[in-house]
Design a protein around this motif. Structure first.
Motif, PDB file in Angstrom:
ATOM      1  N   GLN A 109       0.963  -1.360  -0.018  1.00  0.00           N
ATOM      2  CA  GLN A 109       0.090  -0.015   0.168  1.00  0.00           C
ATOM      3  C   GLN A 109       1.139   1.271   0.001  1.00  0.00           C
ATOM      4  O   GLN A 109       1.879   1.277   0.676  1.00  0.00           O
ATOM      5  N   GLY A 110       0.635   2.238  -0.937  1.00  0.00           N
ATOM      6  CA  GLY A 110       1.225   3.386  -0.847  1.00  0.00           C
ATOM      7  C   GLY A 110       2.403   3.321  -1.523  1.00  0.00           C
ATOM      8  O   GLY A 110       3.476   4.245  -1.402  1.00  0.00           O
ATOM      9  N   SER A 111       2.800   2.352  -2.148  1.00  0.00           N
ATOM     10  CA  SER A 111       4.254   2.354  -2.729  1.00  0.00           C
ATOM     11  C   SER A 111       4.279   2.981  -4.077  1.00  0.00           C
ATOM     12  O   SER A 111       5.508   2.943  -4.631  1.00  0.00           O
ATOM     13  N   GLY A 112       3.107   3.491  -4.609  1.00  0.00           N
ATOM     14  CA  GLY A 112       3.114   4.182  -5.756  1.00  0.00           C
ATOM     15  C   GLY A 112       2.608   3.289  -6.940  1.00  0.00           C
ATOM     16  O   GLY A 112       2.988   3.942  -8.099  1.00  0.00           O
ATOM     17  N   LYS A 113       1.927   2.505  -6.705  1.00  0.00           N
ATOM     18  CA  LYS A 113       1.379   1.559  -7.990  1.00  0.00           C
ATOM     19  C   LYS A 113       0.567   2.472  -8.868  1.00  0.00           C
ATOM     20  O   LYS A 113       0.822   2.507 -10.362  1.00  0.00           O
ATOM     21  N   THR A 114      -0.392   3.067  -8.454  1.00  0.00           N
ATOM     22  CA  THR A 114      -1.337   4.000  -8.900  1.00  0.00           C
ATOM     23  C   THR A 114      -0.455   5.149  -9.787  1.00  0.00           C
ATOM     24  O   THR A 114      -0.929   5.055 -11.128  1.00  0.00           O
ATOM     25  N   THR A 115       0.299   5.704  -9.014  1.00  0.00           N
ATOM     26  CA  THR A 115       0.878   6.839  -9.849  1.00  0.00           C
ATOM     27  C   THR A 115       1.652   6.282 -10.934  1.00  0.00           C
ATOM     28  O   THR A 115       1.848   6.871 -11.928  1.00  0.00           O
ATOM     29  N   THR A 116       2.569   4.989 -10.579  1.00  0.00           N
ATOM     30  CA  THR A 116       3.339   4.637 -11.543  1.00  0.00           C
ATOM     31  C   THR A 116       2.489   4.195 -12.811  1.00  0.00           C
ATOM     32  O   THR A 116       2.962   4.158 -14.028  1.00  0.00           O
ATOM     33  N   CYS A 117       1.249   3.605 -12.594  1.00  0.00           N
ATOM     34  CA  CYS A 117       0.458   3.275 -13.484  1.00  0.00           C
ATOM     35  C   CYS A 117       0.221   4.305 -14.754  1.00  0.00           C
ATOM     36  O   CYS A 117       0.284   4.077 -15.906  1.00  0.00           O
ATOM     37  N   ALA A 118      -0.115   5.588 -14.004  1.00  0.00           N
ATOM     38  CA  ALA A 118      -0.485   6.580 -14.920  1.00  0.00           C
ATOM     39  C   ALA A 118       0.969   7.126 -15.539  1.00  0.00           C
ATOM     40  O   ALA A 118       0.647   7.605 -16.829  1.00  0.00           O
ATOM     41  N   LYS A 119       2.018   7.357 -15.058  1.00  0.00           N
ATOM     42  CA  LYS A 119       3.053   7.471 -15.590  1.00  0.00           C
ATOM     43  C   LYS A 119       3.576   6.504 -16.817  1.00  0.00           C
ATOM     44  O   LYS A 119       4.055   6.947 -17.718  1.00  0.00           O
ATOM     45  N   LEU A 120       3.068   5.358 -16.370  1.00  0.00           N
ATOM     46  CA  LEU A 120       3.477   4.390 -17.375  1.00  0.00           C
ATOM     47  C   LEU A 120       2.836   4.528 -18.703  1.00  0.00           C
ATOM     48  O   LEU A 120       3.100   4.470 -19.847  1.00  0.00           O
ATOM     49  N   ALA A 121       1.453   4.798 -18.378  1.00  0.00           N
ATOM     50  CA  ALA A 121       0.386   4.977 -19.600  1.00  0.00           C
ATOM     51  C   ALA A 121       1.029   6.314 -20.238  1.00  0.00           C
ATOM     52  O   ALA A 121       0.627   5.941 -21.719  1.00  0.00           O
ATOM     53  N   ARG A 122       1.316   7.058 -19.740  1.00  0.00           N
ATOM     54  CA  ARG A 122       1.749   8.401 -20.418  1.00  0.00           C
ATOM     55  C   ARG A 122       3.075   8.168 -21.185  1.00  0.00           C
ATOM     56  O   ARG A 122       3.128   8.554 -22.257  1.00  0.00           O
ATOM     57  N   TYR A 123       3.886   7.472 -20.764  1.00  0.00           N
ATOM     58  CA  TYR A 123       5.198   7.106 -21.289  1.00  0.00           C
ATOM     59  C   TYR A 123       4.717   6.343 -22.514  1.00  0.00           C
ATOM     60  O   TYR A 123       5.140   6.508 -23.722  1.00  0.00           O
ATOM     61  N   LEU A 124       3.851   5.301 -22.629  1.00  0.00           N
ATOM     62  CA  LEU A 124       3.457   4.489 -23.616  1.00  0.00           C
ATOM     63  C   LEU A 124       2.669   5.332 -24.690  1.00  0.00           C
ATOM     64  O   LEU A 124       3.177   5.009 -25.909  1.00  0.00           O
ATOM     65  N   ARG A 125       2.064   6.075 -24.284  1.00  0.00           N
ATOM     66  CA  ARG A 125       1.435   6.946 -25.363  1.00  0.00           C
ATOM     67  C   ARG A 125       2.480   7.621 -26.232  1.00  0.00           C
ATOM     68  O   ARG A 125       2.170   7.810 -27.296  1.00  0.00           O
ATOM     69  N   ARG A 126       3.129   8.116 -25.374  1.00  0.00           N
ATOM     70  CA  ARG A 126       4.232   9.124 -26.111  1.00  0.00           C
ATOM     71  C   ARG A 126       5.060   8.163 -27.114  1.00  0.00           C
ATOM     72  O   ARG A 126       5.466   8.440 -28.021  1.00  0.00           O
ATOM     73  N   GLU A 127       5.194   6.752 -26.775  1.00  0.00           N
ATOM     74  CA  GLU A 127       5.754   5.946 -27.733  1.00  0.00           C
ATOM     75  C   GLU A 127       4.639   5.669 -28.810  1.00  0.00           C
ATOM     76  O   GLU A 127       5.157   4.396 -29.679  1.00  0.00           O
ATOM     77  N   GLY A 128       3.789   6.020 -28.881  1.00  0.00           N
ATOM     78  CA  GLY A 128       2.827   5.832 -29.871  1.00  0.00           C
ATOM     79  C   GLY A 128       1.839   4.823 -29.561  1.00  0.00           C
ATOM     80  O   GLY A 128       0.958   4.010 -30.616  1.00  0.00           O
ATOM     81  N   ARG A 129       1.548   4.433 -28.338  1.00  0.00           N
ATOM     82  CA  ARG A 129       0.892   3.309 -28.077  1.00  0.00           C
ATOM     83  C   ARG A 129      -0.387   3.735 -27.412  1.00  0.00           C
ATOM     84  O   ARG A 129      -0.746   4.722 -27.338  1.00  0.00           O
ATOM     85  N   ARG A 130      -1.276   2.559 -27.166  1.00  0.00           N
ATOM     86  CA  ARG A 130      -2.922   2.998 -26.884  1.00  0.00           C
ATOM     87  C   ARG A 130      -3.203   2.324 -25.497  1.00  0.00           C
ATOM     88  O   ARG A 130      -3.621   1.273 -25.427  1.00  0.00           O
ATOM     89  N   PRO A 131      -2.629   2.801 -24.202  1.00  0.00           N
ATOM     90  CA  PRO A 131      -2.542   1.915 -23.190  1.00  0.00           C
ATOM     91  C   PRO A 131      -4.227   2.157 -22.435  1.00  0.00           C
ATOM     92  O   PRO A 131      -4.740   3.365 -22.733  1.00  0.00           O
ATOM     93  N   LEU A 132      -4.538   1.223 -21.730  1.00  0.00           N
ATOM     94  CA  LEU A 132      -5.673   1.328 -21.013  1.00  0.00           C
ATOM     95  C   LEU A 132      -5.367   1.059 -19.830  1.00  0.00           C
ATOM     96  O   LEU A 132      -4.803   0.081 -19.198  1.00  0.00           O
ATOM     97  N   LEU A 133      -6.083   1.988 -18.754  1.00  0.00           N
ATOM     98  CA  LEU A 133      -5.561   1.745 -17.325  1.00  0.00           C
ATOM     99  C   LEU A 133      -6.657   1.132 -16.813  1.00  0.00           C
ATOM    100  O   LEU A 133      -7.906   1.380 -17.002  1.00  0.00           O
ATOM    101  N   VAL A 134      -6.828   0.145 -15.723  1.00  0.00           N
ATOM    102  CA  VAL A 134      -7.582  -0.588 -15.399  1.00  0.00           C
ATOM    103  C   VAL A 134      -7.601  -0.374 -13.677  1.00  0.00           C
ATOM    104  O   VAL A 134      -6.715  -0.712 -13.004  1.00  0.00           O
ATOM    105  N   ALA A 135      -8.910  -0.142 -13.123  1.00  0.00           N
ATOM    106  CA  ALA A 135      -8.970   0.034 -11.708  1.00  0.00           C
ATOM    107  C   ALA A 135      -9.357  -1.293 -11.196  1.00  0.00           C
ATOM    108  O   ALA A 135     -10.662  -1.797 -11.100  1.00  0.00           O
ATOM    109  N   ALA A 136      -8.400  -2.048 -10.750  1.00  0.00           N
ATOM    110  CA  ALA A 136      -8.322  -3.337 -10.000  1.00  0.00           C
ATOM    111  C   ALA A 136      -8.261  -3.431  -8.686  1.00  0.00           C
ATOM    112  O   ALA A 136      -8.230  -4.336  -8.022  1.00  0.00           O
TER     113      ALA A 136
END
Ligand SMILES: Nc1nc2c(ncn2[C@@H]2O[C@H](COP(=O)(O)OP(=O)(O)O)[C@@H](O)[C@H]2O)c(=O)[nH]1
Ligand SMILES: [Mg+2]
Length: 214
Positions: A109-136
């Motif tokens: 808990q609180g180790s930064g998963k949700t934040t990293t998820c968003a950062k990763l998604a932004r990075y992937l989009r910049r790489e021309g990918r189409r990420p889907l964030l999933v609230a699990a």
């Protein structure tokens, strides 16, 4: 954040490069700037301390200071130590043979998963990918909302089935959704857990068996 860090360190190194002779004070001053840049970029205090100590030790040695190009030598040392700080070899996110590539964020808990998820998604989009964030993460009350807010800020899609469903079903549903909407990356934001929490650990295993994330 890392872009700012690179610019700052480059500016500091440029100052060194121009100098014919270096004093111990020059090296100290440059290291102070590098240290501040690392701290501002959120690098752990202890890591920064070890890093500067190592560079300092190598850089103020006789060999470096009396060489014809001390500035270059110090830059080389900083570069080498930074590379080893970042983990030496770069590792890439391996895409799945058949998209979507499923990435599962796990941790305490609180180790930064949700934040990293968003950062990763932004990075992937910049790489021309189409990420889907999933609230699990269905256990913490505001967890889904947190991801949705991040998704809105980044203008990236967030898949949610509310907090009443089994995360395994959410993950499966998300993959279906990704198939039909052309998302090539599925980022599962899971609930934080301790390794001693058997039920939650079993849940991760079930998601893993069901989706075989990368
Ligand atoms: N300083 C700093 N804070 C962070 C970082 N990543 C996450 N946080 C903060 O740490 C807290 C927990 O992050 P969160 O992503 O919600 O963690 P999760 O519980 O693992 O999903 C939040 O307040 C974040 O803003 C980071 O890289 N640096
Ligand atoms: Mg979270």
């Amino acid at each position: 954040m890392l872009e700012g860090l690179a610019a700052k360190i480059q500016a500091t190194m440029k100052k060194l490069r121009g100098k014919g002779k270096l004093s111990e004070g020059d090296v100290k001053e440059a290291l102070r700037e590098v240290r501040l840049a690392l701290l501002e970029a959120d690098v752990n205090y202890k890591v920064v301390k070890d890093f500067t100590a190592r560079v300092q030790e190598r850089a103020v040695g006789q060999e470096v200071m009396q060489s014809l190009t001390p500035g270059q030598q110090v830059i080389k040392i900083v570069h080498e130590e930074l590379t080893s700080l970042m983990g030496g070899a770069a590792s890439k996110l391996e895409p799945a043979l058949r998209p979507p590539t499923v990435v599962m964020l796990v941790g305490l808990q609180g180790s930064g998963k949700t934040t990293t998820c968003a950062k990763l998604a932004r990075y992937l989009r910049r790489e021309g990918r189409r990420p889907l964030l999933v609230a699990a993460d269905v256990y913490r009350p505001a967890a889904i909302k947190q991801l949705q807010v991040l998704g809105e800020e980044l203008e990236l899609p967030v898949f949610s089935m509310g907090d009443k469903k089994d995360p395994v079903d959410i993950a499966r549903g998300a993959r279906e959704h990704a198939f039909s909407h052309g998302n090539d990356y599925v980022l599962l934001d899971t609930a934080g857990r301790l390794h001693v929490d058997e039920e939650l650990m079993t849940e991760l295993v079930r998601i893993k068996e069901s989706l075989e994330p990368q």
